[in-house]
Design a protein around this motif. Sequence first.
Motif, PDB file in Angstrom:
ATOM      1  N   ARG A 115       0.825  -1.214   0.000  1.00  0.00           N
ATOM      2  CA  ARG A 115       0.000   0.000   0.000  1.00  0.00           C
ATOM      3  C   ARG A 115       0.858   1.262   0.000  1.00  0.00           C
ATOM      4  N   CYS A 116       2.082   1.132   0.443  1.00  0.00           N
ATOM      5  CA  CYS A 116       2.961   2.308   0.567  1.00  0.00           C
ATOM      6  C   CYS A 116       3.217   2.910  -0.807  1.00  0.00           C
ATOM      7  N   LEU A 117       3.133   4.219  -0.904  1.00  0.00           N
ATOM      8  CA  LEU A 117       3.280   4.903  -2.192  1.00  0.00           C
ATOM      9  C   LEU A 117       4.731   5.140  -2.561  1.00  0.00           C
ATOM     10  N   GLN A 118       5.666   4.784  -1.642  1.00  0.00           N
ATOM     11  CA  GLN A 118       7.083   5.013  -1.890  1.00  0.00           C
ATOM     12  C   GLN A 118       7.327   6.462  -2.290  1.00  0.00           C
ATOM     13  N   CYS A 119       6.840   7.364  -1.473  1.00  0.00           N
ATOM     14  CA  CYS A 119       6.943   8.799  -1.765  1.00  0.00           C
ATOM     15  C   CYS A 119       8.390   9.206  -2.000  1.00  0.00           C
ATOM     16  N   LYS A 120       8.576  10.163  -2.909  1.00  0.00           N
ATOM     17  CA  LYS A 120       9.916  10.680  -3.190  1.00  0.00           C
ATOM     18  C   LYS A 120      10.418  11.445  -1.972  1.00  0.00           C
ATOM     19  N   LYS A 121       9.530  12.237  -1.399  1.00  0.00           N
ATOM     20  CA  LYS A 121       9.905  12.957  -0.179  1.00  0.00           C
ATOM     21  C   LYS A 121       9.060  12.410   0.962  1.00  0.00           C
ATOM     22  N   PRO A 122       9.480  11.299   1.507  1.00  0.00           N
ATOM     23  CA  PRO A 122       8.623  10.612   2.477  1.00  0.00           C
ATOM     24  C   PRO A 122       8.429  11.425   3.763  1.00  0.00           C
ATOM     25  N   LYS A 123       7.185  11.813   3.980  1.00  0.00           N
ATOM     26  CA  LYS A 123       6.907  12.619   5.175  1.00  0.00           C
ATOM     27  C   LYS A 123       6.976  11.756   6.437  1.00  0.00           C
ATOM     28  N   CYS A 124       6.669  10.465   6.283  1.00  0.00           N
ATOM     29  CA  CYS A 124       6.695   9.560   7.430  1.00  0.00           C
ATOM     30  C   CYS A 124       8.014   9.651   8.172  1.00  0.00           C
ATOM     31  N   LYS A 125       9.118   9.753   7.366  1.00  0.00           N
ATOM     32  CA  LYS A 125      10.455   9.754   7.938  1.00  0.00           C
ATOM     33  C   LYS A 125      10.659  10.915   8.902  1.00  0.00           C
ATOM     34  N   ASP A 177      14.699   4.949   7.532  1.00  0.00           N
ATOM     35  CA  ASP A 177      14.377   5.012   6.109  1.00  0.00           C
ATOM     36  C   ASP A 177      13.139   4.177   5.852  1.00  0.00           C
ATOM     37  N   ILE A 178      11.993   4.757   6.123  1.00  0.00           N
ATOM     38  CA  ILE A 178      10.774   3.961   6.133  1.00  0.00           C
ATOM     39  C   ILE A 178      10.417   3.369   4.768  1.00  0.00           C
ATOM     40  N   PRO A 179      10.317   4.201   3.704  1.00  0.00           N
ATOM     41  CA  PRO A 179       9.951   3.599   2.406  1.00  0.00           C
ATOM     42  C   PRO A 179      10.941   2.516   1.977  1.00  0.00           C
ATOM     43  N   ASP A 180      12.216   2.705   2.326  1.00  0.00           N
ATOM     44  CA  ASP A 180      13.220   1.713   1.938  1.00  0.00           C
ATOM     45  C   ASP A 180      12.957   0.356   2.572  1.00  0.00           C
ATOM     46  N   PHE A 181      12.736   0.367   3.893  1.00  0.00           N
ATOM     47  CA  PHE A 181      12.544  -0.947   4.517  1.00  0.00           C
ATOM     48  C   PHE A 181      11.217  -1.546   4.093  1.00  0.00           C
ATOM     49  N   ILE A 182      10.248  -0.679   3.787  1.00  0.00           N
ATOM     50  CA  ILE A 182       8.964  -1.209   3.332  1.00  0.00           C
ATOM     51  C   ILE A 182       9.105  -1.846   1.951  1.00  0.00           C
ATOM     52  N   SER A 183       9.924  -1.230   1.107  1.00  0.00           N
ATOM     53  CA  SER A 183      10.060  -1.808  -0.228  1.00  0.00           C
ATOM     54  C   SER A 183      10.755  -3.171  -0.155  1.00  0.00           C
ATOM     55  N   GLN A 224       2.532  11.264  10.160  1.00  0.00           N
ATOM     56  CA  GLN A 224       3.060  12.090   9.073  1.00  0.00           C
ATOM     57  C   GLN A 224       2.857  11.443   7.705  1.00  0.00           C
ATOM     58  N   CYS A 225       2.482  10.185   7.699  1.00  0.00           N
ATOM     59  CA  CYS A 225       2.312   9.472   6.422  1.00  0.00           C
ATOM     60  C   CYS A 225       1.301  10.222   5.560  1.00  0.00           C
ATOM     61  N   ILE A 226       1.617  10.302   4.294  1.00  0.00           N
ATOM     62  CA  ILE A 226       0.798  11.068   3.355  1.00  0.00           C
ATOM     63  C   ILE A 226      -0.655  10.574   3.336  1.00  0.00           C
ATOM     64  N   LEU A 227      -0.813   9.302   3.670  1.00  0.00           N
ATOM     65  CA  LEU A 227      -2.157   8.735   3.641  1.00  0.00           C
ATOM     66  C   LEU A 227      -2.927   8.983   4.942  1.00  0.00           C
ATOM     67  N   ALA A 228      -2.250   9.614   5.897  1.00  0.00           N
ATOM     68  CA  ALA A 228      -2.879   9.773   7.204  1.00  0.00           C
ATOM     69  C   ALA A 228      -4.129  10.640   7.129  1.00  0.00           C
ATOM     70  N   GLU A 285      -3.260   5.613   6.808  1.00  0.00           N
ATOM     71  CA  GLU A 285      -1.802   5.616   6.966  1.00  0.00           C
ATOM     72  C   GLU A 285      -1.245   4.195   7.001  1.00  0.00           C
ATOM     73  N   ILE A 286      -0.039   4.084   6.492  1.00  0.00           N
ATOM     74  CA  ILE A 286       0.621   2.782   6.458  1.00  0.00           C
ATOM     75  C   ILE A 286       0.941   2.346   7.891  1.00  0.00           C
ATOM     76  N   ALA A 287       0.753   1.068   8.172  1.00  0.00           N
ATOM     77  CA  ALA A 287       1.019   0.552   9.523  1.00  0.00           C
ATOM     78  C   ALA A 287       2.507   0.312   9.693  1.00  0.00           C
ATOM     79  N   ILE A 288       3.250   1.408   9.803  1.00  0.00           N
ATOM     80  CA  ILE A 288       4.716   1.339   9.824  1.00  0.00           C
ATOM     81  C   ILE A 288       5.226   0.523  11.013  1.00  0.00           C
ATOM     82  N   GLY A 289       4.625   0.784  12.187  1.00  0.00           N
ATOM     83  CA  GLY A 289       5.051   0.078  13.392  1.00  0.00           C
ATOM     84  C   GLY A 289       4.875  -1.422  13.251  1.00  0.00           C
TER      85      GLY A 289
END
Lengths: 287, 473
Positions: B49-59, B67-73, B110-114, B119-123
């Motif tokens: 579901r993660c959009l792999q944002c270029k400027k990830p606000k989650c971080k 590096d949230i999008p990185d570990f998610i990918s 901070q996730c863009i989808l929030a 929002e992505i379940a990062i935790g």
Amino acid sequence: MNSIVERRMIVPNMHLLTIEAPDIASKVKPGQFVIVRANDEGERIPLSVADWDEERGTITIVFMEVGASTGALACLDEKDTVSTCVGPLGNETEIGNFGTVVCVGGCYGIASLYPVARALKEAGNKVIMVFEARSSYLIYWVDRYIKLVDRVFNITRDGSLGYKGHITCLPDVIHGLQNPPDRVIVNGCTFLMARASEMTRGLGILTVVNLNPIMIDGTGMCGVCRVTVKGKMKFACVDGPEFSGHEVDWKEFLARRKAYLEEEALFFRRSEPKQAVHKEVKCQYES
Amino acid sequence: MNPEKTEKMSKIDLNRNDMPKQSPEIRRHNFNEVALGYTEELAIKEAKRCLQCKKPKCKTGCPVEIDIPDFISCIVKGDFSAGIKKLKEKNCLPAVCGRVCPQESQCESQCILANKKGEIAIGRLERFLADWEAKQGSVDMPSKAKPTGKKVAVIGSGPAGITVAGDLILLGHEVTIFEALHKAGGVLTYGIPEFRLPKAIVAREVDYVQRLGVKVVTDYVVGKTRSIDELLKEFDAVFVGTGAGLPWFMDIPGENLNGVYSANEYLTRMNLMKGYQFPKSSTPVKRHVRVAVVGGGNVAMDSARTALRMGADEVRIIYRRSHAELPARLEESENAEEEGVIFNMLTLPVRYIGDENGWLTEIECIKMELGEPDASGRRRPIEIPNSNFRIQMDAVVCAIGNSPNPLVPSTTPGLQTTRRGTLVADQETGKTTKERVWAGGDIVTGAATVILAMGAGRKAARSIHKYLEKGKW
Ligand SMILES: Cc1cc2nc3c(=O)[nH]c(=O)nc-3n(C[C@H](O)[C@H](O)[C@H](O)COP(=O)(O)OP(=O)(O)OC[C@H]3O[C@@H](n4cnc5c(N)ncnc54)[C@H](O)[C@@H]3O)c2cc1C
Ligand SMILES: Cc1cc2nc3c(=O)[nH]c(=O)nc-3n(C[C@H](O)[C@H](O)[C@H](O)COP(=O)(O)OP(=O)(O)OC[C@H]3O[C@@H](n4cnc5c(N)ncnc54)[C@H](O)[C@@H]3O)c2cc1C
Ligand code: SF4
Ligand code: SF4
Ligand code: FES
């Protein structure tokens, strides 16, 4: 670390352990205590440091077997280790040249007072030792004290030695002295300390007690050791354990001391043989 | 919005994947972990579901900038081993943070989808990777720098201390942790309950730094067994991470009745001393029927949920503000509610009443209403006159807060404290007002969070390393 180098029963049900604990031995002062766990699953219990030898790096504790944890400790032998021995905790006894000091010791308090009496002597005081016990055979370390202090009195419940009766005889002892003492210090079971404080209140003599509430960490973290002193909440492990016996709310203190009576009994029945206690002997004042 | 973007947005899957949990009826009777964690399928589904944002606000919402999008990918690709490596570059306790970080106010907020409530379940993903690694049985040991011969003492084995120790040992320094209690881990060990953070996980993390070569000395109270000045004779640098362990009481009548606990006492008996297994374990605990917990934070929720599990029929949270102001994580207050904890909001205890044997029997409370916002920005609770009422209770757990233990500051000349009892330390370096002494975590910030304590530990480690290399304070 923490291995037992000496283990003895000094009088019935009263045990002495000398434990290797160099860090504590080099730091401890009269009136301080350690927290001990007999084994890896053990409860943390506070015990006063009754003596120490900085050169050998050992400390000595003396305890009465009253329940599961002291029972487990009493089952240990020389060369065994205790899982935890942490300290020295609490504040040291206030030592100064006060003049004449009456030390009253009963139960394990006879032992825990020893370093106090020694320091008081070194500071130039006249020290009077009062042994208090159910019977003469429960009094110990008399030889050590005789070498140290100026006078010794005994109070026994059965009259087998010295005054016959309770600590209520304390005023008689005090009145028998040439001059009224400048301070009384009482160590031992809760009832002894409470009663002795009652006795000296009317005489207006500062009476210091070394409180023995339930504790867990001994560093001010849990708050189980709280007592009301002069109307204020204090944590005995960090604010004490010594307080003026005239300022302690004894009724509350006694109630808190008994908080786990039922559960301790439950444990007592269910505990495994190795941890089991040979017999339960209650302190004479515990109801 | 241009049509292309609208189309892209409409394809976004806004449905967060739930994490399986024990059902409330069952879990309120056991101490096993409540949340069971994602399966591989669920983790991959969520990661996709993660959009792999270029400027990830989650971080920007993560205090240690994972590096949230990185570990998610990595999860999307099914390369979990790369994922956990990525995580560990920034966070040495992912299994802990994935569970207890307040993600809803940090990374996930901070996730863009929030703002679309998806929002992505990062935790949960972080936790998944950490648990996956643990299941593999072997953990990759990083390589250590050449021994420098420098010695560092770390006081306290909470997340701050563990982080400092873990970082400095890799840089080649000799590190010893001194811990007052008989088990390492700080609040993670003695405070946060088994059902939220299994102790085996904490033990694993402690074991890991030990395997890296960190010496852990338990049963050692700095300020008592040795002072900081004495340690400074043997060690080149000292880090103070002693936390905020001093419990507050409310200063109301009856607080010393039997049955009134600080949350620290209550939770320590249960967690550190394994009281929930009594009489198999040896530290006694009471089985109360009606328990009130005063306070509204994580500590209060943990206490209330523990009381339920100990067999209480009725457990109440008594909180002086309203639901909206509860400082606890939403997930935790929801869990508590599901399990049957009753919430008495806008209520303040004013007196505890006991029987002739000194046991608590009743609590007298007063009703509150919300007034103007106070310094914290939250509306100030005000007592409603003559609204006093009583509730019958066997036990009260006071969970209104903690401050730093004065033991270390009071025995260390030169260490400056603030009015709140916290240590004065530089935000960026952790340097205290005493040369060669650093501090971080709750002892500096007051009671805060695991991840902030770790962040502070990391910064201090960097500064300590710099000092040890250059020899300049
Ligand atoms: C600062 C401090 C110093 C202490 N120093 C010593 C010491 O040097 N030697 C020592 O023997 N004890 C000492 N105590 C008391 C000791 O900690 C307790 O005796 C011990 O915790 C009992 O544990 P248990 O599990 O064996 O007994 P429990 O099962 O907890 O208690 C069993 C029963 O014995 C009663 N009881 C407990 N302790 C005592 C006591 N001391 N006197 C009379 N009755 C008691 C309890 O109320 C209960 O009824 C000290 C306590 C404190 C706080
Ligand atoms: C019940 C509870 C629930 C919580 N839930 C959450 C949550 O869900 N999410 C979250 O992010 N945060 C939570 N927190 C807060 C979080 O646990 C703390 O912010 C964090 O643990 C602070 O880390 P620390 O390393 O600064 O100190 P601590 O974890 O407090 O560790 C300090 C250590 O130092 C030791 N120590 C103290 N004094 C001395 C001394 N003189 N000598 C030697 N050692 C000493 C202590 O025994 C302790 O082990 C919770 C806290 C509690 C109490
Ligand atoms: S460490 Fe905490 S804040 Fe950072 S990404 Fe992980 S869960 Fe989010
Ligand atoms: S902000 Fe949300 S969607 Fe974007 S990268 Fe971070 S987690 Fe993924
Ligand atoms: S024993 Fe825990 S605060 Fe005193």
